[in-house]
Design a protein around this motif. Structure first.
Motif, PDB file in Angstrom:
ATOM      1  N   ARG A   1      10.349 -28.168   9.232  1.00  0.00           N
ATOM      2  CA  ARG A   1       9.032 -28.524   8.697  1.00  0.00           C
ATOM      3  C   ARG A   1       8.724 -27.805   7.381  1.00  0.00           C
ATOM      4  NH1 ARG A   1       5.003 -28.831  14.034  1.00  0.00           N
ATOM      5  NH2 ARG A   1       5.946 -30.741  14.904  1.00  0.00           N
ATOM      6  N   VAL A   2       8.987 -26.512   7.347  1.00  0.00           N
ATOM      7  CA  VAL A   2       8.700 -25.747   6.127  1.00  0.00           C
ATOM      8  C   VAL A   2       9.536 -26.260   4.969  1.00  0.00           C
ATOM      9  CG1 VAL A   2       8.839 -23.480   5.029  1.00  0.00           C
ATOM     10  CG2 VAL A   2       7.963 -23.675   7.358  1.00  0.00           C
ATOM     11  N   GLU A   3      10.790 -26.555   5.224  1.00  0.00           N
ATOM     12  CA  GLU A   3      11.677 -27.078   4.183  1.00  0.00           C
ATOM     13  C   GLU A   3      11.157 -28.402   3.637  1.00  0.00           C
ATOM     14  OE1 GLU A   3      16.291 -28.708   3.741  1.00  0.00           O
ATOM     15  OE2 GLU A   3      15.686 -27.571   5.520  1.00  0.00           O
TER      16      GLU A   3
ATOM     17  N   MET B   1      -3.988 -27.266  -5.316  1.00  0.00           N
ATOM     18  CA  MET B   1      -3.824 -26.972  -3.895  1.00  0.00           C
ATOM     19  C   MET B   1      -2.346 -26.777  -3.556  1.00  0.00           C
ATOM     20  SD  MET B   1      -6.739 -29.267  -1.961  1.00  0.00           S
ATOM     21  CE  MET B   1      -6.232 -30.885  -2.548  1.00  0.00           C
ATOM     22  N   ALA B   2      -1.477 -27.539  -4.226  1.00  0.00           N
ATOM     23  CA  ALA B   2      -0.038 -27.382  -4.003  1.00  0.00           C
ATOM     24  C   ALA B   2       0.440 -26.017  -4.481  1.00  0.00           C
ATOM     25  CB  ALA B   2       0.732 -28.495  -4.725  1.00  0.00           C
ATOM     26  N   GLN B   3      -0.103 -25.550  -5.600  1.00  0.00           N
ATOM     27  CA  GLN B   3       0.244 -24.214  -6.078  1.00  0.00           C
ATOM     28  C   GLN B   3      -0.142 -23.162  -5.040  1.00  0.00           C
ATOM     29  OE1 GLN B   3      -1.626 -24.926 -10.208  1.00  0.00           O
ATOM     30  NE2 GLN B   3      -0.130 -23.321 -10.594  1.00  0.00           N
ATOM     31  N   TYR B   4      -1.312 -23.333  -4.463  1.00  0.00           N
ATOM     32  CA  TYR B   4      -1.783 -22.373  -3.460  1.00  0.00           C
ATOM     33  C   TYR B   4      -0.867 -22.372  -2.233  1.00  0.00           C
ATOM     34  CZ  TYR B   4      -4.654 -20.192   0.118  1.00  0.00           C
ATOM     35  OH  TYR B   4      -5.095 -19.376   1.134  1.00  0.00           O
TER      36      TYR B   4
ATOM     37  N   ASP C   1       1.721 -35.941   1.659  1.00  0.00           N
ATOM     38  CA  ASP C   1       2.957 -35.978   2.427  1.00  0.00           C
ATOM     39  C   ASP C   1       3.368 -34.555   2.833  1.00  0.00           C
ATOM     40  OD1 ASP C   1       5.306 -37.321   3.524  1.00  0.00           O
ATOM     41  OD2 ASP C   1       6.407 -36.308   1.928  1.00  0.00           O
ATOM     42  N   ALA C   2       3.161 -33.592   1.951  1.00  0.00           N
ATOM     43  CA  ALA C   2       3.500 -32.199   2.275  1.00  0.00           C
ATOM     44  C   ALA C   2       2.726 -31.727   3.502  1.00  0.00           C
ATOM     45  CB  ALA C   2       3.203 -31.291   1.084  1.00  0.00           C
ATOM     46  N   LEU C   3       1.446 -32.070   3.558  1.00  0.00           N
ATOM     47  CA  LEU C   3       0.644 -31.693   4.722  1.00  0.00           C
ATOM     48  C   LEU C   3       1.182 -32.353   5.985  1.00  0.00           C
ATOM     49  CD1 LEU C   3      -3.039 -31.869   3.378  1.00  0.00           C
ATOM     50  CD2 LEU C   3      -1.392 -29.985   3.248  1.00  0.00           C
ATOM     51  N   LEU C   4       1.561 -33.625   5.866  1.00  0.00           N
ATOM     52  CA  LEU C   4       2.091 -34.355   7.021  1.00  0.00           C
ATOM     53  C   LEU C   4       3.419 -33.755   7.481  1.00  0.00           C
ATOM     54  CD1 LEU C   4       1.711 -36.835   8.896  1.00  0.00           C
ATOM     55  CD2 LEU C   4       3.044 -38.149   7.214  1.00  0.00           C
ATOM     56  N   GLN C   5       4.295 -33.449   6.525  1.00  0.00           N
ATOM     57  CA  GLN C   5       5.597 -32.885   6.878  1.00  0.00           C
ATOM     58  C   GLN C   5       5.452 -31.525   7.546  1.00  0.00           C
ATOM     59  OE1 GLN C   5       8.233 -34.776   6.694  1.00  0.00           O
ATOM     60  NE2 GLN C   5       7.024 -36.352   5.647  1.00  0.00           N
TER      61      GLN C   5
ATOM     62  N   SER D   1       8.117 -31.427  -0.714  1.00  0.00           N
ATOM     63  CA  SER D   1       7.023 -32.288  -1.182  1.00  0.00           C
ATOM     64  C   SER D   1       6.092 -31.543  -2.133  1.00  0.00           C
ATOM     65  CB  SER D   1       6.236 -32.830   0.014  1.00  0.00           C
ATOM     66  OG  SER D   1       7.015 -33.761   0.746  1.00  0.00           O
ATOM     67  N   LEU D   2       5.849 -30.274  -1.862  1.00  0.00           N
ATOM     68  CA  LEU D   2       4.999 -29.481  -2.759  1.00  0.00           C
ATOM     69  C   LEU D   2       5.649 -29.346  -4.138  1.00  0.00           C
ATOM     70  CD1 LEU D   2       3.752 -26.623  -0.382  1.00  0.00           C
ATOM     71  CD2 LEU D   2       2.433 -28.579  -1.237  1.00  0.00           C
ATOM     72  N   GLU D   3       6.951 -29.156  -4.150  1.00  0.00           N
ATOM     73  CA  GLU D   3       7.648 -29.065  -5.438  1.00  0.00           C
ATOM     74  C   GLU D   3       7.543 -30.384  -6.197  1.00  0.00           C
ATOM     75  OE1 GLU D   3       8.680 -26.487  -6.804  1.00  0.00           O
ATOM     76  OE2 GLU D   3       9.041 -25.014  -5.220  1.00  0.00           O
ATOM     77  N   ALA D   4       7.545 -31.493  -5.464  1.00  0.00           N
ATOM     78  CA  ALA D   4       7.392 -32.803  -6.112  1.00  0.00           C
ATOM     79  C   ALA D   4       6.003 -32.949  -6.725  1.00  0.00           C
ATOM     80  CB  ALA D   4       7.657 -33.918  -5.101  1.00  0.00           C
ATOM     81  N   VAL D   5       4.993 -32.396  -6.053  1.00  0.00           N
ATOM     82  CA  VAL D   5       3.633 -32.411  -6.606  1.00  0.00           C
ATOM     83  C   VAL D   5       3.621 -31.669  -7.941  1.00  0.00           C
ATOM     84  CG1 VAL D   5       1.246 -31.674  -6.292  1.00  0.00           C
ATOM     85  CG2 VAL D   5       2.556 -32.469  -4.326  1.00  0.00           C
TER      86      VAL D   5
END
Length: 281
Positions: free
Chosen positions: A242-244, A266-269, A229-233, A249-253
């Motif tokens: 978009r960045v927000e 990958m989310a950490q990166y 979802d982060a990639l999609l957003q 979503s990355l924080e949710a990961v």
């Protein structure tokens, strides 16, 4: 217990000195190293995990499992350049060629490497079960480069081979495949956000939903769903936020704490990159 992990590492290092690698009758010591690094990782000791893997690879340079661990730990540290170099230098056995290509595609897509599309499309021609994950990452990569039509066609071609009417019947026997197909449908707007994230709001809702049959743990599904979802957003919707939305979503990961999943690393990166960008501006 941190002291126990350190002691286990010391014992394993001593064992390596007296037991030749892959000795008959012994457990594979490279896998023991990988598991021990995982313990460090779960304790948020990424540096110790990375150091352990780096040293163990000197003893077991042909171990794909250690390469994979090393690769994703480097990504978590923000070192995509090092991660890619490790993969490029690795000489896989014939049966590991597709697995190496997977790491190469992931690293190049995340690093925005000009060879990423070629590697990703080559991987999509394999029969590896991870193809749909790379398909979504390639979609993200193409849209970031203004290739919206190509990105859309990439997913529509895949959707043409998917029959969503079979999902209910196939969930128990092909759960992970159905889950990946659902994510493709979500990207295309064929599957609602509620269908993906509603059951993942709580363990109670999950246990009453069809997703409980997928065969992937609740935390694992949350980790995967929020990452893709982060990639999609990041590439759809109002450009101003978009960045927000991506960062949320990355924080949710990361809150899933499912550190053994590729998506967590990958989310950490990606989160590290977003933070650097915000600092620079």
């Amino acid at each position: 217990v941190p002291e126990s992990v350190t002691r286990a590492e010391e014992l394993l290092t001593g064992l390596i000195k007296v037991v030749p690698p892959n000795s008959p009758g012994w457990v594979r010591l490279d896998l023991v190293y990988a598991s021990l690094a995982g313990v460090y990782d779960r304790q948020d000791k990424t540096e110790q995990a990375a150091a352990l893997i780096e040293n163990s690879r000197k003893e077991f340079p042909a171990s794909y499992e250690l390469l994979s661990k090393d690769f994703f730990l480097r990504l978590a540290q923000g070192r995509a350049d090092v991660a890619l170099r490790l993969v490029q230098e690795y000489r896989p056995r014939a049966e590991e060629a597709e697995a190496k290509l997977l790491l190469l595609a992931i690293g190049q897509l995340l690093a925005d490497d000009k060879r990423a599309e070629e590697s990703a499309r080559k991987f999509l021609r394999t029969r590896d079960a991870n193809r749909d994950y790379i398909r979504m990452m390639l979609y993200w990569y193409l849209r970031r480069h203004g290739k919206d039509r190509e990105a859309q066609r990439l997913l529509e071609e895949r959707w043409g081979a998917i029959n969503d009417l079979t999902w209910e019947r196939r969930l128990q026997s092909e759960g992970p495949t159905v889950w990946r197909e659902m994510l493709i449908g979500y990207y295309l707007g064929k599957v609602s956000r509620e269908d993906i994230f509603g059951p993942l709001e709580s363990l109670k809702r999950f246990e009453r939903s069809p997703l409980r049959q997928v065969g992937i743990p609740f935390a694992g599904l949350r980790c995967e769903a929020h990452f893709y979802d982060a990639l999609l957003q990041a590439v759809t919707g109002n450009a101003k936020d978009r960045v927000e939305r991506e960062l949320k979503s990355l924080e949710a990961v990361l809150s899933s704490h499912h550190v053994n999943y590729f998506e967590h690393k990958m989310a950490q990166y990606l989160r590290g990159g977003l933070r650097q960008d915000s600092t620079a501006h």
